[in-house]
Each structure stands twice: as C-alpha cells, then as structure tokens.
Design a protein around this motif. Structure first.
Motif, PDB file in Angstrom:
ATOM      1  N   CYS A   3       0.858  -1.178   0.000  1.00 25.51           N
ATOM      2  CA  CYS A   3       0.000   0.000   0.000  1.00 25.51           C
ATOM      3  C   CYS A   3       0.900   1.236   0.000  1.00 25.51           C
ATOM      4  CB  CYS A   3      -0.897  -0.004   1.234  1.00 25.51           C
ATOM      5  SG  CYS A   3      -1.999   1.415   1.343  1.00 25.51           S
ATOM      6  N   GLU A   4       0.591   2.178  -0.870  1.00 22.97           N
ATOM      7  CA  GLU A   4       1.371   3.414  -0.946  1.00 22.97           C
ATOM      8  C   GLU A   4       0.498   4.611  -0.622  1.00 22.97           C
ATOM      9  OE1 GLU A   4       3.185   3.732  -4.793  1.00 22.97           O
ATOM     10  OE2 GLU A   4       4.495   2.013  -4.444  1.00 22.97           O
ATOM     11  N   CYS A   5       1.049   5.543   0.129  1.00 23.95           N
ATOM     12  CA  CYS A   5       0.376   6.812   0.371  1.00 23.95           C
ATOM     13  C   CYS A   5       1.450   7.894   0.445  1.00 23.95           C
ATOM     14  CB  CYS A   5      -0.478   6.769   1.630  1.00 23.95           C
ATOM     15  SG  CYS A   5       0.419   6.486   3.151  1.00 23.95           S
ATOM     16  N   SER A   6       1.038   9.114   0.260  1.00 23.41           N
ATOM     17  CA  SER A   6       2.024  10.202   0.260  1.00 23.41           C
ATOM     18  C   SER A   6       1.567  11.323   1.183  1.00 23.41           C
ATOM     19  CB  SER A   6       2.227  10.739  -1.153  1.00 23.41           C
ATOM     20  OG  SER A   6       1.011  11.203  -1.686  1.00 23.41           O
ATOM     21  N   LEU A   7       2.527  12.137   1.551  1.00 21.66           N
ATOM     22  CA  LEU A   7       2.246  13.315   2.357  1.00 21.66           C
ATOM     23  C   LEU A   7       3.354  14.324   2.151  1.00 21.66           C
ATOM     24  CD1 LEU A   7       4.239  13.259   5.091  1.00 21.66           C
ATOM     25  CD2 LEU A   7       2.664  11.474   5.732  1.00 21.66           C
ATOM     26  N   ASN A  27       3.902   9.267  13.548  1.00 22.84           N
ATOM     27  CA  ASN A  27       2.625   9.719  12.987  1.00 22.84           C
ATOM     28  C   ASN A  27       2.521   9.353  11.507  1.00 22.84           C
ATOM     29  OD1 ASN A  27       1.713  10.935  15.401  1.00 22.84           O
ATOM     30  ND2 ASN A  27       2.928  12.745  14.957  1.00 22.84           N
ATOM     31  N   TYR A  28       3.601   9.540  10.765  1.00 24.04           N
ATOM     32  CA  TYR A  28       3.598   9.195   9.340  1.00 24.04           C
ATOM     33  C   TYR A  28       3.317   7.703   9.159  1.00 24.04           C
ATOM     34  CZ  TYR A  28       6.206  13.627   8.632  1.00 24.04           C
ATOM     35  OH  TYR A  28       6.621  14.925   8.604  1.00 24.04           O
ATOM     36  N   LEU A  29       3.984   6.889   9.962  1.00 25.10           N
ATOM     37  CA  LEU A  29       3.821   5.442   9.853  1.00 25.10           C
ATOM     38  C   LEU A  29       2.403   5.017  10.242  1.00 25.10           C
ATOM     39  CD1 LEU A  29       7.265   4.396  11.371  1.00 25.10           C
ATOM     40  CD2 LEU A  29       6.614   4.316   8.949  1.00 25.10           C
ATOM     41  N   GLU A  30       1.846   5.656  11.273  1.00 23.84           N
ATOM     42  CA  GLU A  30       0.483   5.319  11.689  1.00 23.84           C
ATOM     43  C   GLU A  30      -0.518   5.671  10.594  1.00 23.84           C
ATOM     44  OE1 GLU A  30      -2.736   6.072  15.285  1.00 23.84           O
ATOM     45  OE2 GLU A  30      -0.761   7.001  15.404  1.00 23.84           O
ATOM     46  N   PHE A  31      -0.369   6.834   9.997  1.00 21.84           N
ATOM     47  CA  PHE A  31      -1.237   7.247   8.901  1.00 21.84           C
ATOM     48  C   PHE A  31      -1.185   6.215   7.771  1.00 21.84           C
ATOM     49  CE2 PHE A  31      -1.327   9.398   4.721  1.00 21.84           C
ATOM     50  CZ  PHE A  31      -2.664   9.776   4.698  1.00 21.84           C
ATOM     51  N   TYR A  34      -2.949   2.883   8.644  1.00 26.29           N
ATOM     52  CA  TYR A  34      -4.401   3.026   8.550  1.00 26.29           C
ATOM     53  C   TYR A  34      -4.848   2.934   7.089  1.00 26.29           C
ATOM     54  CZ  TYR A  34      -9.109   4.605   9.621  1.00 26.29           C
ATOM     55  OH  TYR A  34     -10.475   4.674   9.767  1.00 26.29           O
ATOM     56  N   GLN A  35      -4.072   3.529   6.192  1.00 25.34           N
ATOM     57  CA  GLN A  35      -4.382   3.437   4.766  1.00 25.34           C
ATOM     58  C   GLN A  35      -4.292   1.989   4.283  1.00 25.34           C
ATOM     59  OE1 GLN A  35      -5.663   6.128   3.204  1.00 25.34           O
ATOM     60  NE2 GLN A  35      -5.416   7.028   5.235  1.00 25.34           N
ATOM     61  N   LEU A  36      -3.303   1.249   4.797  1.00 23.66           N
ATOM     62  CA  LEU A  36      -3.174  -0.170   4.457  1.00 23.66           C
ATOM     63  C   LEU A  36      -4.410  -0.935   4.930  1.00 23.66           C
ATOM     64  CD1 LEU A  36      -1.593  -2.725   3.515  1.00 23.66           C
ATOM     65  CD2 LEU A  36      -0.572  -2.759   5.806  1.00 23.66           C
ATOM     66  N   LEU A  37      -4.835  -0.695   6.174  1.00 25.38           N
ATOM     67  CA  LEU A  37      -6.021  -1.375   6.697  1.00 25.38           C
ATOM     68  C   LEU A  37      -7.240  -1.098   5.822  1.00 25.38           C
ATOM     69  CD1 LEU A  37      -5.666  -0.851  10.565  1.00 25.38           C
ATOM     70  CD2 LEU A  37      -5.212  -2.933   9.248  1.00 25.38           C
ATOM     71  N   LYS A  38      -7.426   0.167   5.437  1.00 20.12           N
ATOM     72  CA  LYS A  38      -8.552   0.512   4.570  1.00 20.12           C
ATOM     73  C   LYS A  38      -8.440  -0.202   3.223  1.00 20.12           C
ATOM     74  CE  LYS A  38      -9.451   4.879   4.132  1.00 20.12           C
ATOM     75  NZ  LYS A  38      -9.488   6.341   4.130  1.00 20.12           N
ATOM     76  N   PHE A  42     -10.268  -3.736   5.913  1.00 22.99           N
ATOM     77  CA  PHE A  42     -10.385  -3.820   7.369  1.00 22.99           C
ATOM     78  C   PHE A  42     -11.095  -2.565   7.855  1.00 22.99           C
ATOM     79  CE2 PHE A  42      -8.920  -3.441  11.729  1.00 22.99           C
ATOM     80  CZ  PHE A  42      -8.875  -4.751  12.180  1.00 22.99           C
ATOM     81  N   ASP A  43     -12.302  -2.704   8.366  1.00 23.32           N
ATOM     82  CA  ASP A  43     -13.117  -1.571   8.793  1.00 23.32           C
ATOM     83  C   ASP A  43     -12.802  -1.239  10.252  1.00 23.32           C
ATOM     84  OD1 ASP A  43     -15.083   0.280   9.458  1.00 23.32           O
ATOM     85  OD2 ASP A  43     -16.638  -0.754   8.315  1.00 23.32           O
ATOM     86  N   TYR A  44     -11.777  -0.413  10.469  1.00 22.80           N
ATOM     87  CA  TYR A  44     -11.308  -0.123  11.814  1.00 22.80           C
ATOM     88  C   TYR A  44     -12.386   0.506  12.705  1.00 22.80           C
ATOM     89  CZ  TYR A  44      -7.946   0.719  15.510  1.00 22.80           C
ATOM     90  OH  TYR A  44      -7.286   0.708  16.713  1.00 22.80           O
ATOM     91  N   PRO A  45     -13.149   1.503  12.219  1.00 23.79           N
ATOM     92  CA  PRO A  45     -14.208   2.051  13.084  1.00 23.79           C
ATOM     93  C   PRO A  45     -15.220   0.988  13.519  1.00 23.79           C
ATOM     94  CG  PRO A  45     -13.773   3.544  11.273  1.00 23.79           C
ATOM     95  CD  PRO A  45     -13.002   2.276  10.985  1.00 23.79           C
ATOM     96  N   LYS A  46     -15.528   0.043  12.656  1.00 21.69           N
ATOM     97  CA  LYS A  46     -16.467  -1.034  12.994  1.00 21.69           C
ATOM     98  C   LYS A  46     -15.852  -1.970  14.045  1.00 21.69           C
ATOM     99  CE  LYS A  46     -19.841  -3.565  10.355  1.00 21.69           C
ATOM    100  NZ  LYS A  46     -20.176  -4.114   9.044  1.00 21.69           N
ATOM    101  N   VAL A  47     -14.559  -2.208  13.936  1.00 18.00           N
ATOM    102  CA  VAL A  47     -13.846  -3.038  14.915  1.00 18.00           C
ATOM    103  C   VAL A  47     -13.934  -2.389  16.296  1.00 18.00           C
ATOM    104  CG1 VAL A  47     -11.536  -3.836  15.598  1.00 18.00           C
ATOM    105  CG2 VAL A  47     -12.302  -4.116  13.240  1.00 18.00           C
ATOM    106  N   ILE A  48     -13.683  -1.094  16.357  1.00 17.27           N
ATOM    107  CA  ILE A  48     -13.747  -0.350  17.626  1.00 17.27           C
ATOM    108  C   ILE A  48     -15.160  -0.400  18.198  1.00 17.27           C
ATOM    109  CG2 ILE A  48     -13.466   1.926  18.714  1.00 17.27           C
ATOM    110  CD1 ILE A  48     -10.830   0.566  17.827  1.00 17.27           C
TER     111      ILE A  48
END
Length: 133
Positions: A3-7, A27-31, A34-38, A42-48
């Motif tokens: 998964c790739e994302c940029s900032l 913070n960069y790694l966490e962001f 989360y993009q990888l999970l999406k 993986f529906d993180y809000p639903k898991v919570i």
C-alpha cells in the motif's frame, strides 16, 4: 500487497535543526498503516464499535536520511508476518529514490480489556497476510 500513500512535510513537524523530528515519523507510519487497513477492507471504526482494537506492541525504526519541510514523502506498507492474534507490517518512507526511514511495526488484535485475542473471521482479512508468492 504493498500500500502506498504520500504526504508533504509540514513546517511544524521540523525541529530546530530544520529536519523532521524523529517522533513525527511515528505519525507518518500510523497514517500509512491506517491506509493499508482501509485498502485491505479492514473496517477499523467497525472493529472499535464492536469492542475490539489493534494495538501497536513494538516499533523498530531505522532512520536513514533527514526529511525537511515541503518534502514530498511516499510511504510504502506491507505485511511481512501474520498469526492468529498479531502480525508485523514493514514500512518504508521515501523521498524520490532516497530511503528516509524503514520500520517494522508489530501489532496485536485486542478485546475490550486490551487483552490480545484471536482475530474474529470477519476481520481476519487476507490482505493482512504476507504474499505467498
């Protein structure tokens, strides 16, 4: 799957030396995770909402080069290990061809009390497992 994302590095993320403060890489790694999970469904809000969570158990970061304000960074994330309860995600932060940092993040699926627990089938996404190829 990678998964790739940029900032873009923001000025307030830099320290008195003019480069990104080491803590901001978390913070960069966490962001990016989360993009990888999406990306794997993986529906993180639903898991919570169901009373579970995904905790970070360990982070190992190797800093290779400095990033500065306005740098465009690409973060690549991919699973390298997966068990019934936990796994490891590898991550690489790049500026063009330059590797800025590399990390391995160990995570664990937890219940409402924060106790590691087996991932229920509805959240045990194939994309969380390393490629078998």
């Amino acid at each position: 799957m990678i998964c790739e994302c940029s900032l873009t590095v923001r000025t307030y993320e830099c320290d008195s030396y003019g480069h990104v403060n080491n803590a901001n890489y978390l913070n960069y790694l966490e962001f990016a995770r989360y993009q990888l999970l999406k990306a794997v469904g993986f529906d993180y809000p639903k898991v919570i909402k169901a009373g579970y969570g995904v905790y970070v158990a360990k982070v190992v970061i190797e800093y290779k080069k400095s990033a500065i304000a306005e740098d465009e960074l690409l973060i690549k994330s991919w699973p390298i290990k997966k068990g019934a309860v936990s796994g490891i995600i590898a991550q690489r932060i790049l500026r063009g061809e330059d590797i800025i940092a590399e990390a391995e993040v160990t995570w664990a699926f937890v219940d409402s009390k924060g106790i590691p627990t087996k991932i229920p089938p509805e959240w045990d996404m194939p994309g969380l497992k390393p490629d078998s190829a």
